[in-house]
Design a protein around this motif. Structure first.
Motif: not given
Length: 215
Positions: A59-82
């Motif tokens: 639950q993050l402002p501006v853009q939630d964590g799920v969408q942020a995770t999706r973009e980070i993974i799709q663009e290969g910027f790093g692995r994500v730990l919720i």
């Protein structure tokens, strides 16, 4: 000397963010390279800093964590730990589908958090057992996998994988090499038609709910 694991903390609460940074900065082999107070900034910093692991609140402002995770993974910027306080069905499912490699609740202790971060950085996956067990039926796909297609050894590997064992732990438990474990895991993913270890572990507990448990 091994390179430190580079971490990005995405957390909107300043006190929580500072506390996490304090804990992680004290851990040998970790380097916190950035902090983000919202999802949009998390993606921007991940793009710029290329961390090994992003610790992502949901639950993050501006853009939630799920969408942020999706973009980070799709663009290969790093692995994500919720890392979140939420374990409701929708959050778990959405995070895993977005590509998160791990899911932990914020009540986890520092020792386990650091251990899971290392596993995620090493290419493994981990879902906190209390979260996984609670939503196994919902996470499982509509069609049950053909367990008969798995060999006896693959079933042995899958049982340990479902408990959250690492490749090294599986290898030691079954007296086989880590490379053999990796081969078995790849075969299991193919036969169960799942994209990663996290989904394989969750599917396994659907049809092996009691096997391998201590009596």
């Amino acid at each position: 000397m091994a390179e430190p694991i580079r971490l990005l903390i995405a957390e909107d609460q300043p006190l929580m963010r500072r506390g996490m940074r304090t804990v992680l900065d004290l851990e040998p082999g970790f380097q916190v390279v950035g902090e983000a107070p919202d999802g949009l900034e998390a993606v921007a910093q991940a793009r710029r800093l290329r961390p090994d692991v992003v610790l992502m609140d949901l639950q993050l402002p501006v853009q939630d964590g799920v969408q942020a995770t999706r973009e980070i993974i799709q663009e290969g910027f790093g692995r994500v730990l919720i890392l979140t306080t939420f374990d409701t069905e929708d959050y778990v499912l959405d995070a895993i589908r977005a590509g998160a490699a791990g899911y932990l609740l914020k009540d986890v202790d520092a020792t386990e958090l650091c251990s899971v971060i290392r596993r995620i950085a090493a290419g493994e996956a981990f879902v906190q057992p209390s979260v996984a067990v609670k939503y196994l039926r919902q996470i499982a796909q509509a069609q049950r996998p053909e367990v008969e297609e798995l060999t006896p050894r693959e079933l042995d590997v899958l049982r340990l994988l479902a408990r959250g064992a690492s490749n090294r732990e599986i290898a030691e438990g079954l007296f086989i090499s880590e490379s053999t474990v990796k081969n078995h895991v790849n075969s299991i993913l193919s036969k169960l038609q799942v994209p990663n270890r996290t989904r394989a572990a969750l599917r396994a507990q659907e049809f092996l709910p009691h096997e391998g448990q201590d009596s």
